[in-house]
Design a protein around this motif. Structure first.
Motif, mmCIF file in Angstrom:
data_model
loop_
_atom_site.group_PDB
_atom_site.id
_atom_site.type_symbol
_atom_site.label_atom_id
_atom_site.label_comp_id
_atom_site.label_asym_id
_atom_site.label_seq_id
_atom_site.Cartn_x
_atom_site.Cartn_y
_atom_site.Cartn_z
ATOM 1 N N GLU A 629 -73.811 6.567 5.355
ATOM 2 C CA GLU A 629 -73.832 7.956 5.795
ATOM 3 C C GLU A 629 -74.357 7.993 7.227
ATOM 4 N N ASP A 630 -75.506 8.611 7.482
ATOM 5 C CA ASP A 630 -76.031 8.698 8.848
ATOM 6 C C ASP A 630 -77.084 7.635 9.141
ATOM 7 N N LYS A 631 -77.245 6.673 8.274
ATOM 8 C CA LYS A 631 -78.282 5.652 8.434
ATOM 9 C C LYS A 631 -77.645 4.315 8.794
ATOM 10 N N THR A 632 -78.368 3.546 9.621
ATOM 11 C CA THR A 632 -77.928 2.213 10.037
ATOM 12 C C THR A 632 -78.752 1.171 9.308
ATOM 13 N N VAL A 633 -78.090 0.121 8.884
ATOM 14 C CA VAL A 633 -78.753 -0.961 8.164
ATOM 15 C C VAL A 633 -78.400 -2.279 8.846
ATOM 16 N N TYR A 634 -79.440 -3.112 9.115
ATOM 17 C CA TYR A 634 -79.243 -4.454 9.645
ATOM 18 C C TYR A 634 -79.590 -5.455 8.549
ATOM 19 N N ILE A 635 -78.691 -6.385 8.282
ATOM 20 C CA ILE A 635 -78.941 -7.436 7.302
ATOM 21 C C ILE A 635 -78.887 -8.774 8.025
ATOM 22 N N VAL A 636 -79.969 -9.559 7.873
ATOM 23 C CA VAL A 636 -80.104 -10.827 8.587
ATOM 24 C C VAL A 636 -80.353 -11.931 7.568
ATOM 25 N N VAL A 645 -82.892 -10.560 4.613
ATOM 26 C CA VAL A 645 -83.769 -9.410 4.808
ATOM 27 C C VAL A 645 -82.945 -8.275 5.410
ATOM 28 N N PHE A 646 -83.409 -7.049 5.197
ATOM 29 C CA PHE A 646 -82.706 -5.900 5.743
ATOM 30 C C PHE A 646 -83.694 -4.955 6.397
ATOM 31 N N PHE A 647 -83.192 -4.182 7.345
ATOM 32 C CA PHE A 647 -83.992 -3.221 8.088
ATOM 33 C C PHE A 647 -83.216 -1.908 8.141
ATOM 34 N N ILE A 648 -83.905 -0.818 7.819
ATOM 35 C CA ILE A 648 -83.328 0.526 7.935
ATOM 36 C C ILE A 648 -84.185 1.280 8.939
ATOM 37 N N PRO A 649 -83.799 1.315 10.226
ATOM 38 C CA PRO A 649 -84.628 1.978 11.241
ATOM 39 C C PRO A 649 -84.796 3.471 10.940
ATOM 40 N N GLY A 650 -86.018 3.962 11.176
ATOM 41 C CA GLY A 650 -86.312 5.379 10.976
ATOM 42 C C GLY A 650 -87.694 5.577 10.381
ATOM 43 N N SER A 660 -86.102 3.842 -4.930
ATOM 44 C CA SER A 660 -84.872 4.526 -5.323
ATOM 45 C C SER A 660 -84.065 4.926 -4.089
ATOM 46 N N PHE A 661 -84.763 5.381 -3.040
ATOM 47 C CA PHE A 661 -84.090 5.753 -1.802
ATOM 48 C C PHE A 661 -83.349 4.562 -1.204
ATOM 49 N N THR A 662 -84.010 3.406 -1.181
ATOM 50 C CA THR A 662 -83.393 2.215 -0.601
ATOM 51 C C THR A 662 -82.198 1.759 -1.426
ATOM 52 N N LYS A 663 -82.356 1.803 -2.747
ATOM 53 C CA LYS A 663 -81.249 1.397 -3.623
ATOM 54 C C LYS A 663 -80.021 2.281 -3.398
ATOM 55 N N GLU A 664 -80.247 3.563 -3.172
ATOM 56 C CA GLU A 664 -79.142 4.486 -2.929
ATOM 57 C C GLU A 664 -78.483 4.194 -1.575
ATOM 58 N N VAL A 665 -79.286 3.915 -0.546
ATOM 59 C CA VAL A 665 -78.732 3.613 0.780
ATOM 60 C C VAL A 665 -77.906 2.337 0.737
ATOM 61 N N LEU A 666 -78.441 1.297 0.095
ATOM 62 C CA LEU A 666 -77.717 0.026 0.044
ATOM 63 C C LEU A 666 -76.453 0.132 -0.791
ATOM 64 N N GLY A 667 -76.419 1.081 -1.727
ATOM 65 C CA GLY A 667 -75.226 1.238 -2.553
ATOM 66 C C GLY A 667 -74.065 1.872 -1.821
ATOM 67 N N ASN A 738 -88.957 1.624 16.763
ATOM 68 C CA ASN A 738 -89.737 2.584 15.974
ATOM 69 C C ASN A 738 -89.921 2.049 14.552
ATOM 70 N N GLY A 739 -90.387 2.939 13.632
ATOM 71 C CA GLY A 739 -90.613 2.519 12.264
ATOM 72 C C GLY A 739 -89.311 2.177 11.551
ATOM 73 N N PHE A 740 -89.451 1.550 10.379
ATOM 74 C CA PHE A 740 -88.275 1.140 9.618
ATOM 75 C C PHE A 740 -88.695 0.792 8.192
ATOM 76 N N VAL A 741 -87.691 0.690 7.330
ATOM 77 C CA VAL A 741 -87.884 0.183 5.978
ATOM 78 C C VAL A 741 -87.498 -1.291 5.983
ATOM 79 N N PHE A 742 -88.401 -2.124 5.474
ATOM 80 C CA PHE A 742 -88.171 -3.571 5.416
ATOM 81 C C PHE A 742 -87.999 -3.978 3.963
ATOM 82 N N GLY A 743 -87.068 -4.862 3.714
ATOM 83 C CA GLY A 743 -86.863 -5.347 2.360
ATOM 84 C C GLY A 743 -86.194 -6.693 2.347
#
Length: 771
Positions: A629-636, A645-650, A660-667, A738-743
């Motif tokens: 959707e409107d989110k960018t995901v980097y997978i390394v 590992v993945f990064f969702i900037p924001g 649950s939020f991350t699972k929905e974004v990755l789906g 800036n901040g991000f979600v790391f997983g």
């Protein structure tokens, strides 16, 4: 038989001589046939037929009816031996001035085309004015050809001056834009000034070549120190003062500038400013250039009062400087500016003996880049560069704390021994390594054995290095690996080092069963569903609507985890402390289970860097760029192909259920592109999560008193104490500021459960600064 004209030769048949008379070849006369393989030598004076012809008296013939007598030229024996050539022909007289004039006209035409200034033209014409016309024409033709090929000394001097003037103007414009001197600005300033130094040396050398060319043409009319005029000014005199404005710019606040120092070689001692490095091979060039400027008619260095710090003299020879400083300490400094070209320039001073044993310096930069964690150091005595060291890690850095000296060299063998001794002391002091390794190139002897240079091998033998193994370098060169083991204790050294893994994850989930009571916790905050499900295994699983479905899919022990049920809280705490976790509020004498995970990983190719005061990891590999959707995901991908590992900037601090939020974004992700470089800020997060939405929902029918996650996530690529490779983001690289979600994603879990292994929110406050 004699009566019949027969000859009798014993042992042969009789034969009759031929009745024909043989023709005799005329002697002393011309014959066009070959005789005995050679042309007969002909002498006209001995030719009897010519002698007879010359004795005949020729009478004059009278032509009836005519008045003009025609004389027949008599043959002369004396003229027969003379050669006839074009030299005897009459020629038109050559007007030399016309040829010179045409050549000069052609020269002026080329001068106009190449835009040669008037002063240089006049000096050349003056040089050829008094020389012979033949030599003059040759010099003019040579001058025209060199101008057309852009190799004329005057052209080269003009190009060098224009390049220096352009660099000087750029540096002036750059200095006027500086407001706050950051590390990047300081680095760019040093690099620009070192470039200006090289251009200044080149100008002096080109002008000297131009001078010598004119002086060789006409030593009498052109002196050796003829001045080179550029824009109505002697350019060598101009060079002595045209950089003094730098001291009054913002650059002068962090770089020391001495008056009348166009090569930036002199400095004031202990003033807290940056001292520009000096490559060893430049010392003689700078000294010669300074002498030329001094002879130009202006005093280069002013005499300074006692209150002003003294300026180091450059009139000493380089060899004398090294001999006088053998007893002084060698210091190691990181290489600033253009590392690759600086190393190439330094290589000109390294003896062949050292290059054949330790490798060529021109290849040191490229070779270090192919290995892990490069560091580049100058070995210096005072301000003079006397050696080069590059350091790397072995590929198995997680298993062996070995530091490798991938290159070491010096300007002579005596200094090489001192540099090797000092770098070993530096490594033992600054690095928590257990072994140092170095390679020596070995050649095959006549006996078929690999032998290294004895004088170089003795240096390492003296330091205690011992033979380890024989390997072959990239270019199939045999190399003997030597190793030196540490003998002292390293327990008190720094914890953070280049031998640590870049990605460090410590996770533990503790579950205690007991009577239900009210707790004030935040629901939905957890970072690993797999960890929670693993902790429930000793109690027979869980019936929660969300967790129960996933629990049924887990077969055996999940990857990267282990679990056990233990009634002793002390043993649980001991397990967590072993992975650097310190839980709180655990009650004794309750049924307790624990699931633990501890991972250490790195990327295939990466470098530690600093960006805007924050420590970053510069990852050089394929980075998948995806959109959800409107989110960018980097997978390394990591060095282990199973883990990514993945990064969702924001900024996602307001999200209540991050997992649950991350699972929905990755789906919903869709691949957009692939990048080759990503800059990731270093961070560290420690914390605890109390999970309450699981109460009363597990198979044993008992109540959960505590379900606690204890975690520590750290992402950091440690810097070398000195010499780490400096980098700046390019236009094509990706950078997270800036901040991000790391997983983390595990290949098996992603296929079976379609959930990440860990998820954590990383705000800017948790970034690791460079202070």
């Amino acid at each position: 038989m004699l009566d019949y004209g027969m000859l009798r030769i014993p042992g042969s048949r009789p034969f009759r001589p031929s009745p024909k008379k043989e023709l005799h070849i005329r002697e002393q006369s011309w014959d066009n046939r070959f005789h005995l393989g050679q042309i007969p030598v002909y002498d006209a004076f001995k030719d009897k037929y010519l002698q007879q012809m010359s004795s005949v008296v020729h009478k004059k013939k009278i032509i009836i009816g005519g008045t003009r007598l025609h004389k027949k030229k008599e043959l002369s024996i004396n003229n027969l031996a003379q050669c006839i050539s074009s030299k005897s022909m009459n020629r038109r007289p050559v007007i030399k001035n016309q040829i010179i004039k045409k050549l000069k006209d052609s020269l002026v035409s080329v001068w106009n085309q190449k835009m040669i200034p008037e002063p240089q033209r006049n000096l050349f014409l003056e040089a050829i004015d008094k020389i012979p016309a033949k030599i003059q024409s040759t010099i003019i033709v040579r001058e025209i050809e060199s101008l057309k090929n852009d190799k004329n000394p005057a052209q080269m001097a003009i190009r060098a001056i224009k390049a220096r003037e352009h660099s000087l103007n750029e540096l002036k414009d750059f200095a006027n834009t500086i407001i706050n001197a950051s590390s990047t600005i300081k680095h760019n300033s040093v690099e620009s000034i070192l470039n200006l130094r090289m251009l200044s040396i080149h100008v002096v050398e080109c002008i000297q070549t131009w001078r010598k060319t004119l002086h060789d043409i006409s030593p009498d009319s052109i002196p050796e120190n003829i001045k080179f005029v550029w824009e109505k000014e002697n350019y060598l005199l101009k060079m002595q003062n045209d950089t003094k404005f730098l001291a009054n710019t913002p650059i002068g606040a962090f770089i020391d500038f001495v008056p009348n120092d166009p090569f930036f070689i002199h400095f004031r001692v202990n003033n807290g400013k940056i001292e520009l490095p000096v490559q060893g091979y430049l010392i003689k060039k700078i000294k010669d250039s300074e002498v030329i400027l001094l002879n130009e008619g202006m005093k280069l260095y002013e005499e300074i009062e006692n209150t002003t710090p003294k300026i180091m003299s450059m009139t000493q020879s380089r060899s004398k400087i090294f001999i006088d400083n053998y007893s002084k300490n060698i210091v190691f400094e990181e290489i600033k500016g253009d590392i690759e070209h600086g190393i190439i320039d330094y290589g000109a001073d390294v003896p062949i003996l050292i290059q054949d044993s330790m490798g060529k310096p021109i290849n040191a930069y490229t070779n270090a880049q192919t290995m892990r964690y490069p560091a580049f150091l100058w070995a210096k005595i005072d301000k003079f560069i006397v050696g080069l060291i590059t350091l790397n890690l072995e590929n198995q850095k997680s298993m062996h704390n070995r530091l490798q000296i991938s290159h070491i060299s010096a300007v002579n063998v005596e200094i090489f021994e001192k540099v090797a001794e000092e770098i070993v002391k530096h490594i033992w002091k600054e690095y928590p390594c257990v072994e140092i390794r170095v390679g020596i190139i070995s050649k095959i002897s006549e006996q078929g054995k690999y032998e290294s240079e004895k004088s170089i091998k003795q240096v390492f033998d003296k330091l205690g290095f011992r033979w380890k193994q024989m390997i072959y370098a990239i270019n199939e060169t045999p190399v003997q690996l030597l190793g030196l083991r540490r003998t002292e204790n390293i327990e008190n050294m720094k914890v953070e080092s280049i031998f640590d893994d870049c990605i460090q994850i410590s996770y533990g989930c503790v579950i205690q069963i007991g009577p239900k009571y009210e707790t004030h916790t935040i629901s939905g905050q957890y970072c690993s569903v797999v960890g929670i499900l693993c902790a429930f295994k000793p109690f027979g699983g869980i019936t929660n609507q969300y967790f129960g479905q996933l629990y049924g899919k887990i077969k055996g022990v999940p990857p990267a985890f282990r679990y056990r049920k233990d009634l002793s809280v002390e043993l649980v705490v001991k397990d967590l402390k072993a992975i650097d976790l310190f839980p709180s509020d655990l009650t004794s004498r309750l049924e307790t289970s624990i699931s633990c995970s501890a991972l250490g990983l790195s990327w295939g190719r990466f470098f530690p860097v600093i960006h805007k005061g924050i420590k970053y990891t510069r990852v050089l590999s394929e980075i998948e760029v995806l959109k959800s959707e409107d989110k960018t995901v980097y997978i390394v991908a990591t060095e282990d192909p199973i883990y990514s590992v993945f990064f969702i900037p924001g900024d996602y601090r307001s999200i209540k259920n991050l997992f649950s939020f991350t699972k929905e974004v990755l789906g919903k992700i869709e691949k957009v592109s692939v990048s080759q470089e990503l800059w990731i800020p270093s961070f560290e997060i420690k914390g605890e999560n109390l999970v309450t939405e699981l109460e009363g929902n597990f198979c044993s029918g008992k109540c959960i008193e505590v379900c606690k996650e204890v975690f520590r996530f750290k992402l950091l690529a440690a810097l070398h104490p000195k010499g780490s490779l400096l980098s700046w983001p390019s236009e094509k690289c990706l950078i997270i500021e800036n901040g991000f979600v790391f997983g983390m994603i595990h290949g098996k879990l992603d296929e079976e459960l379609e959930i990440p292994l860990y998820v954590v929110n990383v705000p800017c406050e948790n970034f690791i600064s460079n202070s």
